[in-house]
Design an enzyme around this catalytic site. Structure first.
Site, PDB file in Angstrom:
ATOM      1  N   TRP A 141       0.805  -1.225   0.000  1.00  0.00           N
ATOM      2  CA  TRP A 141       0.000   0.000   0.000  1.00  0.00           C
ATOM      3  C   TRP A 141       0.836   1.272   0.000  1.00  0.00           C
ATOM      4  CZ3 TRP A 141       1.814   2.121   4.385  1.00  0.00           C
ATOM      5  CH2 TRP A 141       2.119   1.298   5.474  1.00  0.00           C
ATOM      6  N   LYS A 165      -2.528  -7.688  -8.360  1.00  0.00           N
ATOM      7  CA  LYS A 165      -3.327  -7.746  -7.123  1.00  0.00           C
ATOM      8  C   LYS A 165      -2.802  -6.622  -6.238  1.00  0.00           C
ATOM      9  CE  LYS A 165      -3.908  -8.809  -3.258  1.00  0.00           C
ATOM     10  NZ  LYS A 165      -4.254  -7.784  -2.239  1.00  0.00           N
ATOM     11  N   GLY A 215       6.071  -6.630  -0.548  1.00  0.00           N
ATOM     12  CA  GLY A 215       5.301  -6.489   0.685  1.00  0.00           C
ATOM     13  C   GLY A 215       6.148  -6.891   1.872  1.00  0.00           C
ATOM     14  N   SER A 216       5.489  -7.313   2.931  1.00  0.00           N
ATOM     15  CA  SER A 216       6.214  -7.637   4.161  1.00  0.00           C
ATOM     16  C   SER A 216       6.934  -8.980   4.030  1.00  0.00           C
ATOM     17  CB  SER A 216       5.243  -7.686   5.330  1.00  0.00           C
ATOM     18  OG  SER A 216       4.342  -8.756   5.134  1.00  0.00           O
ATOM     19  N   GLU A 237      10.300  -8.783  -3.024  1.00  0.00           N
ATOM     20  CA  GLU A 237      10.877  -7.509  -2.559  1.00  0.00           C
ATOM     21  C   GLU A 237      10.198  -7.202  -1.232  1.00  0.00           C
ATOM     22  OE1 GLU A 237      13.278  -5.905  -4.026  1.00  0.00           O
ATOM     23  OE2 GLU A 237      13.304  -6.832  -6.010  1.00  0.00           O
ATOM     24  N   CYS A 271      10.084   1.228   1.825  1.00  0.00           N
ATOM     25  CA  CYS A 271      10.901   0.045   2.127  1.00  0.00           C
ATOM     26  C   CYS A 271      12.360   0.446   2.302  1.00  0.00           C
ATOM     27  CB  CYS A 271      10.755  -0.999   1.026  1.00  0.00           C
ATOM     28  SG  CYS A 271      11.133  -0.360  -0.613  1.00  0.00           S
ATOM     29  N   GLU A 369      11.437  -3.521  11.517  1.00  0.00           N
ATOM     30  CA  GLU A 369      11.004  -2.477  10.586  1.00  0.00           C
ATOM     31  C   GLU A 369       9.886  -1.647  11.228  1.00  0.00           C
ATOM     32  OE1 GLU A 369       8.787  -3.604   6.988  1.00  0.00           O
ATOM     33  OE2 GLU A 369      10.149  -2.326   5.854  1.00  0.00           O
TER      34      GLU A 369
HETATM   35  P1  NAD Z   1       1.758  -7.107   3.155  1.00  0.00           P
HETATM   36  O1  NAD Z   1       2.742  -8.207   3.144  1.00  0.00           O
HETATM   37  O2  NAD Z   1       0.798  -7.021   4.285  1.00  0.00           O
HETATM   38  O3  NAD Z   1       0.849  -7.153   1.841  1.00  0.00           O
HETATM   39  C1  NAD Z   1       1.410  -7.111   0.556  1.00  0.00           C
HETATM   40  C2  NAD Z   1       0.423  -7.678  -0.442  1.00  0.00           C
HETATM   41  O4  NAD Z   1       0.287  -9.073  -0.221  1.00  0.00           O
HETATM   42  C3  NAD Z   1      -0.986  -7.088  -0.344  1.00  0.00           C
HETATM   43  O5  NAD Z   1      -1.488  -6.912  -1.645  1.00  0.00           O
HETATM   44  C4  NAD Z   1      -1.750  -8.176   0.382  1.00  0.00           C
HETATM   45  O6  NAD Z   1      -3.147  -8.191   0.138  1.00  0.00           O
HETATM   46  C5  NAD Z   1      -1.095  -9.423  -0.189  1.00  0.00           C
HETATM   47  N1  NAD Z   1      -1.238 -10.636   0.625  1.00  0.00           N
HETATM   48  C6  NAD Z   1      -1.467 -10.736   1.960  1.00  0.00           C
HETATM   49  N2  NAD Z   1      -1.486 -12.032   2.328  1.00  0.00           N
HETATM   50  C7  NAD Z   1      -1.246 -12.757   1.206  1.00  0.00           C
HETATM   51  C8  NAD Z   1      -1.122 -14.157   0.937  1.00  0.00           C
HETATM   52  N3  NAD Z   1      -1.230 -15.057   1.904  1.00  0.00           N
HETATM   53  N4  NAD Z   1      -0.852 -14.546  -0.326  1.00  0.00           N
HETATM   54  C9  NAD Z   1      -0.714 -13.629  -1.325  1.00  0.00           C
HETATM   55  N5  NAD Z   1      -0.822 -12.297  -1.124  1.00  0.00           N
HETATM   56  C10 NAD Z   1      -1.088 -11.864   0.123  1.00  0.00           C
HETATM   57  O7  NAD Z   1       2.606  -5.766   2.994  1.00  0.00           O
HETATM   58  P2  NAD Z   1       2.087  -4.275   3.123  1.00  0.00           P
HETATM   59  O8  NAD Z   1       1.789  -4.010   4.561  1.00  0.00           O
HETATM   60  O9  NAD Z   1       1.029  -4.029   2.104  1.00  0.00           O
HETATM   61  O10 NAD Z   1       3.373  -3.428   2.674  1.00  0.00           O
HETATM   62  C11 NAD Z   1       4.356  -2.977   3.548  1.00  0.00           C
HETATM   63  C12 NAD Z   1       5.595  -3.852   3.427  1.00  0.00           C
HETATM   64  O11 NAD Z   1       6.051  -3.858   2.082  1.00  0.00           O
HETATM   65  C13 NAD Z   1       6.772  -3.336   4.240  1.00  0.00           C
HETATM   66  O12 NAD Z   1       7.379  -4.415   4.906  1.00  0.00           O
HETATM   67  C14 NAD Z   1       7.716  -2.768   3.191  1.00  0.00           C
HETATM   68  O13 NAD Z   1       9.070  -2.763   3.559  1.00  0.00           O
HETATM   69  C15 NAD Z   1       7.457  -3.679   2.047  1.00  0.00           C
HETATM   70  N6  NAD Z   1       7.869  -3.065   0.786  1.00  0.00           N
HETATM   71  C16 NAD Z   1       8.993  -3.538   0.183  1.00  0.00           C
HETATM   72  C17 NAD Z   1       9.453  -2.949  -0.988  1.00  0.00           C
HETATM   73  C18 NAD Z   1      10.716  -3.427  -1.670  1.00  0.00           C
HETATM   74  O14 NAD Z   1      10.942  -3.058  -2.812  1.00  0.00           O
HETATM   75  N7  NAD Z   1      11.570  -4.206  -1.021  1.00  0.00           N
HETATM   76  C19 NAD Z   1       8.734  -1.887  -1.553  1.00  0.00           C
HETATM   77  C20 NAD Z   1       7.592  -1.436  -0.914  1.00  0.00           C
HETATM   78  C21 NAD Z   1       7.162  -2.045   0.260  1.00  0.00           C
END
Ligand code: NAD
Length: 497
Positions: A141, A165, A215-216, A237, A271, A369
């Protein structure tokens, strides 16, 4: 999109708490239907060729630039980020369209060579790249345009169909992108947005040929585990805890400006945000004074016009609790809060830009983080201690080093365990599309940008061409003792020296 979703999910403005609109919460069956249509459409897009695909991306770049207000309003509304932080997304996305439209041809061109293998000597060898088919991009997000849609561009340029997604917290930008690409002549079903939460993401993982996840770290692990069932390749990532090292010989004004910007832009929800700072003792007080003064002068509030505020809202409600927990944990363990340190009273979700000192690695603000507007600053005896502490992390995304001595800066960079290091800078490597960007340790697997950033969306095929050749090669049947001895002698001569 013809899919009829049975459920809907509200999208909130984090700066006001108002619901903006509801979007469909797609089921596994909905995703399966999208995937079937995408697979049917993909061969045509793959066969269209790179020039035709580049034309669509170039139109999209122009469309984006002609509709900046719509994009800025949508991004600000669903993230609560400042107008200037949203503008940065547009800048990088326009650059991404231009880069991939211009460079895909070179990265995906056939590679030709002649073999020097003793067994295949002189044969012509071609390495070629085919689109992998259907790519699933799952995004976070914090940057709904750049970090969710951004990774779709090389996947599309490689000739794939893509299902995006987006985060359930910020799906509106992705829906606007879908409209943009359709207007720009992208064939139907080549790019589809699948809105929904975790279960929708799981369904995407089950249906695609490649998963690009941002994501996380926790979710990244779950994605990798799920993809293992079908042996679907993944690129991850994930989170970071980026350190900044300030050496005694640094330009302290530049270091302080960069620390404050790269730690607090987008409210620290980046991130590659600077999440912890190590400063050599002789310049600690001076650096601290500069950072503190700058943070105190920052303006915070809902995204008004350009230049109105520096620090915006916290996009995702649970993140606010993590930020509070880290600051409280630090306070309890002996840290001092020099600036900020509290959430603001509503409406909307805001956490004050915060400077923490007297911190150490027993505190979660230095090891987990935070993803918020906090700058924990630690005094160190020397550079070696700073390197040791910087590497004392489960994460390894990026790092920054500040010194006037570039050779020393490079030497420090080479000792840091992370995917990228900026010397006298931070974060800007993200805009260098020619160079890979990816994390070490729990921060990532694979990378985006550069040649590997598009080739990962391809199947690689090696074609070996044998022209003039004898009826039977030396190593072929029937075996004979004499030939075996000759081959043995030749191999010993070649490799035994
Ligand atoms: P998140 O892991 O909660 O969600 C990321 C995505 O995964 C969302 O679209 C979510 O709906 C989806 N998701 C959740 N559970 C899932 C599952 N079981 N299977 C498949 N998809 C699923 O992350 P967030 O809170 O949206 O984002 C913040 C995190 O993203 C932070 O940790 C940040 O460091 C990281 N991030 C990393 C980078 C990078 O380039 N390394 C860039 C931006 C953000």
């Amino acid at each position: 999109m013809t899919t009829v979703a049975t459920r809907a999910r509200p999208v909130e403005d984090p700066a006001t708490g108002h619901v903006l609109r509801e979007v469909a919460d797609l089921s596994a069956d909905d995703v399966a239907a999208i995937a079937a249509r995408a697979r049917a459409a993909q061969p045509g897009w793959g066969a269209a060729g790179i020039a035709a695909r580049a034309t669509v991306m170039t139109r999209a770049r122009r469309w984006l630039m002609a509709n900046t207000d719509g994009f800025l309003e949508t991004i600000c509304a669903e993230t609560g980020k400042t107008r200037d932080d949203a503008q940065l997304e547009l800048t990088v996305q326009a650059q991404s369209f231009a880069f991939w439209a211009g460079h895909a041809k070179r990265y995906l061109a056939d590679e030709r060579t002649r073999s020097r293998s003793p067994i295949a000597f002189g044969r012509r060898v071609i390495v070629r790249y085919e689109p992998i088919g259907l790519v699933g991009v799952i995004g976070p997000w914090n940057y709904p345009l750049v970090n969710a849609f951004g990774d779709c561009v090389p996947a599309l340029m490689a000739g794939n169909a893509v299902i995006l997604k987006p985060s359930e917290v910020t799906p509106l930008t992705a829906l606007l992108v879908e409209e943009m690409l359709s207007d720009c002549g992208l064939p139907a079903d080549i790019f589809t947005v699948a809105t929904g939460a975790g279960p929708t993401g799981e369904a995407v993982v089950d249906k695609v040929d490649y998963v690009m996840f941002t994501g996380s770290t926790r979710t990244g692990r779950a994605v990798m585990q799920r993809a293992a069932a079908s042996m679907t390749p993944v690129s991850l990532e994930m989170g970071g805890k980026d350190p900044m090292i300030v050496c005694a010989d640094a330009d302290l004004d530049r270091a302080a400006n960069t620390a404050v910007f790269s730690g607090l832009c987008n409210s620290g929800q980046v991130c590659i945000s600077i999440e912890r700072i190590y400063v050599e003792a002789p310049v600690y007080q001076e650096f601290l004074a500069k950072v503190t003064a700058k943070v105190q002068s920052l303006r915070q509030g809902p995204p008004a016009g350009a230049g109105a505020v520096e620090v915006g809202a916290i996009t995702y409600a649970p993140q606010l609790e993590i930020i509070e927990r880290h600051v409280e944990d630090a306070r309890k363990k002996g840290a001092s809060v020099l600036v900020g340190g509290s959430r603001l009273n509503g409406p909307g979700r805001f956490y004050e830009p915060t400077v923490l000192v007297d911190v150490d690695h027993a505190m979660s603000c230095m090891t987990e983080e935070t993803f918020g507007p906090t700058l924990p600053i630690m005094r160190v005896g020397d550079v070696s201690e700073a390197i040791e502490l910087a590497n004392d992390s489960q994460y390894g995304l990026q790092a920054s080093v500040f010194t006037r001595d570039l050779e020393k800066g490079e030497a420090i960079a080479r000792k840091l365990q992370c995917g990228a290091v900026c010397v006298n800078d931070a974060q800007v490597n993200f805009t260098v599309f020619d160079a890979p960007m990816g994390g070490w340790k729990s921060s990532g697997l694979g990378s985006r940008h550069g040649a590997s950033g598009i080739r990962k969306y391809c199947r690689t095929q090696t074609v070996l061409l044998t022209g003039l050749a004898p009826k039977r090669d030396l190593h072929q049947f029937p075996y004979s003792a004499l030939r075996s001895r000759l081959i043995g002698t030749a191999v010993r001569r070649l490799y035994g020296r």
